[in-house]
Design a protein around this motif. Structure first.
Motif, PDB file in Angstrom:
ATOM      1  N   ARG A  84      -2.078  -6.979  44.334  1.00  0.00           N
ATOM      2  CA  ARG A  84      -0.675  -7.217  43.966  1.00  0.00           C
ATOM      3  C   ARG A  84      -0.107  -8.399  44.739  1.00  0.00           C
ATOM      4  NH1 ARG A  84       4.724  -5.662  44.938  1.00  0.00           N
ATOM      5  NH2 ARG A  84       5.799  -5.162  42.980  1.00  0.00           N
ATOM      6  N   GLN A  85      -0.386  -8.460  46.038  1.00  0.00           N
ATOM      7  CA  GLN A  85       0.183  -9.527  46.854  1.00  0.00           C
ATOM      8  C   GLN A  85      -0.404 -10.879  46.490  1.00  0.00           C
ATOM      9  OE1 GLN A  85       2.832  -8.872  48.932  1.00  0.00           O
ATOM     10  NE2 GLN A  85       2.982 -11.106  48.701  1.00  0.00           N
ATOM     11  N   HIS A 111      -2.738  -2.992  46.688  1.00  0.00           N
ATOM     12  CA  HIS A 111      -1.740  -3.777  47.407  1.00  0.00           C
ATOM     13  C   HIS A 111      -2.224  -5.204  47.624  1.00  0.00           C
ATOM     14  CE1 HIS A 111       1.453  -4.823  50.185  1.00  0.00           C
ATOM     15  NE2 HIS A 111       0.532  -5.277  51.012  1.00  0.00           N
ATOM     16  N   THR A 112      -3.519  -5.352  47.993  1.00  0.00           N
ATOM     17  CA  THR A 112      -4.077  -6.684  48.197  1.00  0.00           C
ATOM     18  C   THR A 112      -4.010  -7.491  46.920  1.00  0.00           C
ATOM     19  OG1 THR A 112      -5.578  -5.872  49.895  1.00  0.00           O
ATOM     20  CG2 THR A 112      -6.153  -7.955  48.849  1.00  0.00           C
ATOM     21  N   ASP A 135       1.983 -13.836  45.300  1.00  0.00           N
ATOM     22  CA  ASP A 135       1.981 -15.119  46.017  1.00  0.00           C
ATOM     23  C   ASP A 135       1.758 -16.277  45.042  1.00  0.00           C
ATOM     24  OD1 ASP A 135       2.386 -13.826  48.405  1.00  0.00           O
ATOM     25  OD2 ASP A 135       0.298 -13.970  49.073  1.00  0.00           O
TER      26      ASP A 135
END
Length: 332
Positions: free
Chosen positions: A17-18, A14-15, A22
């Motif tokens: 991916r974000q 998730h980290t 961004d």
């Protein structure tokens, strides 16, 4: 235990991916290619092994720069990024871990020049000693060797290798363009300076230029050719630690101009405080000038170009400008 490991792995993904999503959003207005790749990489499990389990915000830019280096050197192509990820995974991982993002946007000289001329005009100094904080390769330390076009006229040699222009939202006064100071010394302080007198250094710098902006690559080539004729002095050091020593070397006969464009944003609060303390102390001993691209009160999408003179001068707004130097609104 296996359950906890699975949850942790999900959080890492998730980290990652974000971070890439961004960057995709940030890149979209200027590079459709990089925005597209960042969206792809956000959900590509192969990226974990390249950027690590907890990538920092600039990991996408480091990865894209490494891919661009492969393309520029003929070892990969943008048409088959999958092959590059598979065949050069070790190189990409090392580059992400070891190569900080290096940008030396020479177009910024077009918005810096009027600030330098204004300082020379106000003080009457005909010679300048230059000190740039975070100069990367030092291309902007060569600003007096370039040719400039403004609505009111030209500045610089007609024989210059590089010519710069842009959009003037409020014009630079013609009187300012008549000011012609000479540069005596050029010094840059950077924790990781780039030596573009070597082909390896030039490739590194070009790799961080976005590939669908060919005009920036062309400008960089011309600027590198100019620098190689007479390179500036680049000091590999912590900015806050080295600046007092560089300022202590000042000699009479020239106005020392210190400047930065975004470099202080990479320093911790303590480092920024020490930089300003060094300027204040040096300004009490001899004339000194400061130029910075600071945050604007009008918009987060522009710079407020601030200037200051010692002794006694207050910080003043000289212009508003685009981060990369595309436009200028002169207000001084």
């Amino acid at each position: 235990m296996a359950r906890e490991t699975s949850r942790s792995a999900h959080e890492h993904r998730h980290t990652r991916r974000q971070v890439f999503l961004d960057q995709a959003e940030s890149s979209a207005p200027r590079s459709l290619l990089y925005a597209k790749l960042c969206r792809r990489f956000a959900d590509d499990p192969r990226i974990d092994a390249i950027v690590g389990p907890d990538p920092k915000w600039d990991a996408p830019l480091r990865l894209l720069g490494a891919l661009h280096a492969l393309v520029l050197s003929g070892r990969a192509s943008w048409e088959d990024v999958d092959a590059a990820l598979e065949q050069h995974a070790d190189f990409l991982a090392s580059a992400v871990a070891e190569r900080p993002v290096q940008t030396n946007e020479v177009q910024r000289c077009w918005v810096l020049l009027p600030c330098f001329l204004e300082l020379a005009r106000r003080t009457g100094h005909e010679q300048l000693d230059l000190v740039e904080l975070g100069p990367s390769a030092g291309l902007n330390l060569m600003w007096d060797r370039y040719r400039y076009s403004y609505a009111a006229g030209e500045w610089g040699s007609a024989e210059a290798e590089l010519s710069l222009g842009g959009e003037e939202r409020r014009p630079v006064p013609v009187e300012l363009l008549r000011v012609r100071p000479r540069v005596r010394h050029r010094t840059g302080i950077d924790s990781t300076p780039v030596d573009v007198t070597t082909e390896e250094g030039k490739l590194l710098l070009k790799s961080f230029v976005w590939p669908d902006q060919p005009h920036r690559l062309e400008m960089l080539d011309h600027a590198v050719a100019t620098l190689r004729e007479d390179p500036p002095r680049l000091v590999r050091a912590d900015i806050a630690e080295e600046l007092p020593h560089v300022l202590a070397e000042r000699r009479d006969g020239a106005l020392t101009v210190v400047w930065e464009t975004a470099a202080l944003g990479y320093l911790p609060d303590e480092g920024r405080r020490r930089v300003h303390e060094a300027l204040e102390a040096a300004g009490k001993e001899a004339p000194l000038a400061w130029v910075s691209g600071a945050g604007s009160e009008r918009s987060q999408q522009e710079w407020a170009m601030k200037i200051r003179l010692w002794p006694g001068g207050a910080r003043e707004l000289a212009a508003y400008a685009d981060w990369h130097g595309a436009w200028l609104e002169w207000v001084a």
